[in-house]
Design an enzyme around this catalytic site. Structure first.
Site, PDB file in Angstrom:
ATOM      1  N   CYS A   1      -2.496  -0.359   4.612  1.00 31.18           N
ATOM      2  CA  CYS A   1      -2.707  -1.242   3.455  1.00 31.18           C
ATOM      3  C   CYS A   1      -2.293  -0.537   2.163  1.00 31.18           C
ATOM      4  O   CYS A   1      -2.965   0.400   1.717  1.00 31.18           O
ATOM      5  CB  CYS A   1      -4.180  -1.660   3.406  1.00 31.18           C
TER       6      CYS A   1
ATOM      7  N   CYS B   1      -4.826  -0.728  -0.742  1.00 32.55           N
ATOM      8  CA  CYS B   1      -5.982   0.137  -0.469  1.00 32.55           C
ATOM      9  C   CYS B   1      -5.734   1.536  -1.021  1.00 32.55           C
ATOM     10  O   CYS B   1      -6.655   2.199  -1.525  1.00 32.55           O
ATOM     11  CB  CYS B   1      -6.249   0.221   1.032  1.00 32.55           C
TER      12      CYS B   1
END
Length: 306
Positions: free
Chosen positions: A63, A66
């Site tokens: 991700c 993230c």
């Protein structure tokens, strides 16, 4: 001023169903940051949240956003010095926890107080918004434990008193728009912010919110590794520098973003300078106009152009 990740202590979600009979200790070496698995969830999240608020960072190695948000949370956890705890949960390795917590997209951040989820946001918000959200969490959690309803203060005799006048229509619309932004619903947030500007055309927070939404939308398609490779090959790559400046704004680094583009204005070919300048001006709109970083960068941009 209402924050894009406006905090709520209503609608709490009980996490007791994930109780484990023999929890183990978490694995992070950083103070106030712990890596959590299903086996340690009871101790590191549920039990700990009865002492201080616990902020869960649901993340995954693949991700990109993230990687922008997690360092911000870890930095703020260190600054918090134990007033709250950051629990990091890998969604791929802990799917049952993710499902129980209602995670629908990542990065997802959930606040836990007294064993229940009491607030959340989705997406890689800029550091100032994350900081404000956590400050609200710590304050409201303290009020809850002291028996003071959120949104009230205590009088000198200890009784709760309501805060201030009721919100204006513009404030209500702004709060709804920021709630949508916290959920990651960019279309609803944009519509709400435009409604705010119809009611209060000079609302600085609404203008900044719209600018931030534009940046988030651009950043959703960025390839972080590809951008770094492009800059390594050519530090003056216009598109790569514009994209990295967007990422720097979203990760709470306005000074770095502004310096990057001011330097690029000085080096770029004449035919590209207007494009770089226009992009920089759009980044100014995403930050408080009174922020020292904006004031400094505007002066330096003027010097670079004239």
């Amino acid at each position: 001023m209402t924050d894009p990740a406006s905090f709520r202590l209503s609608g709490a979600v009980d996490l007791g169903g994930l109780r484990q009979s023999a929890p183990a200790a978490g694995g992070s070496a950083k103070p106030h940051v712990v890596d959590v698995s299903e086996a340690t969830f009871q101790t590191d999240v549920v039990d700990k949240s009865r002492e201080v608020p616990v902020v869960i960072d649901f993340w995954a190695s693949w991700c990109g956003p993230c990687k922008q948000l997690s360092p911000i949370l870890e930095k703020l956890a260190a600054e918090g010095n134990g007033s709250w705890v950051l629990a990091k949960i890998d969604v791929d390795a802990n799917q049952r926890i993710s499902q129980a917590a209602g995670v629908q997209g990542i990065p997802a951040v959930k606040a836990v107080v007294d064993g229940a989820i009491v607030g959340e946001f989705t997406g890689a918000l800029p550091e100032p918004q994350v900081r404000d959200w956590i400050q609200q969490l710590v304050t409201l959690a303290a009020q809850q434990r002291d028996g003071v309803a959120p949104g009230t203060d205590e009088s000198t005799d200890g009784t709760a008193v309501a805060e201030g006048p009721p919100p204006t229509p513009g404030e209500v619309a702004l709060e709804a728009a920021y709630d949508a932004l916290a959920r990651g619903d960019l279309d609803a947030a944009e519509a709400g912010l435009r409604e705010v500007l119809q009611l209060t055309p000079d609302d600085v927070a609404a203008k900044a919110g719209l600018a931030q939404i534009d940046i988030v939308r651009r950043a959703q398609v960025y390839d972080e590794q590809g951008l770094q490779a492009a800059l390594a090959a050519n530090p003056d790559d216009i598109d790569a520098n514009l994209a990295v400046a967007d990422v720097e704004i979203l990760t709470g680094q306005p000074d770095a973003a502004f310096d990057r583009l001011i330097g690029l204005v000085k080096r770029a070919p004449v035919e590209e300078r207007d494009r770089v300048r226009a992009h920089l001006l759009s980044l100014f709109e995403a930050v408080d106009p009174a922020d020292p970083a904006v004031l400094r960068a505007r002066r330096e941009l003027a010097s670079a152009l004239f």
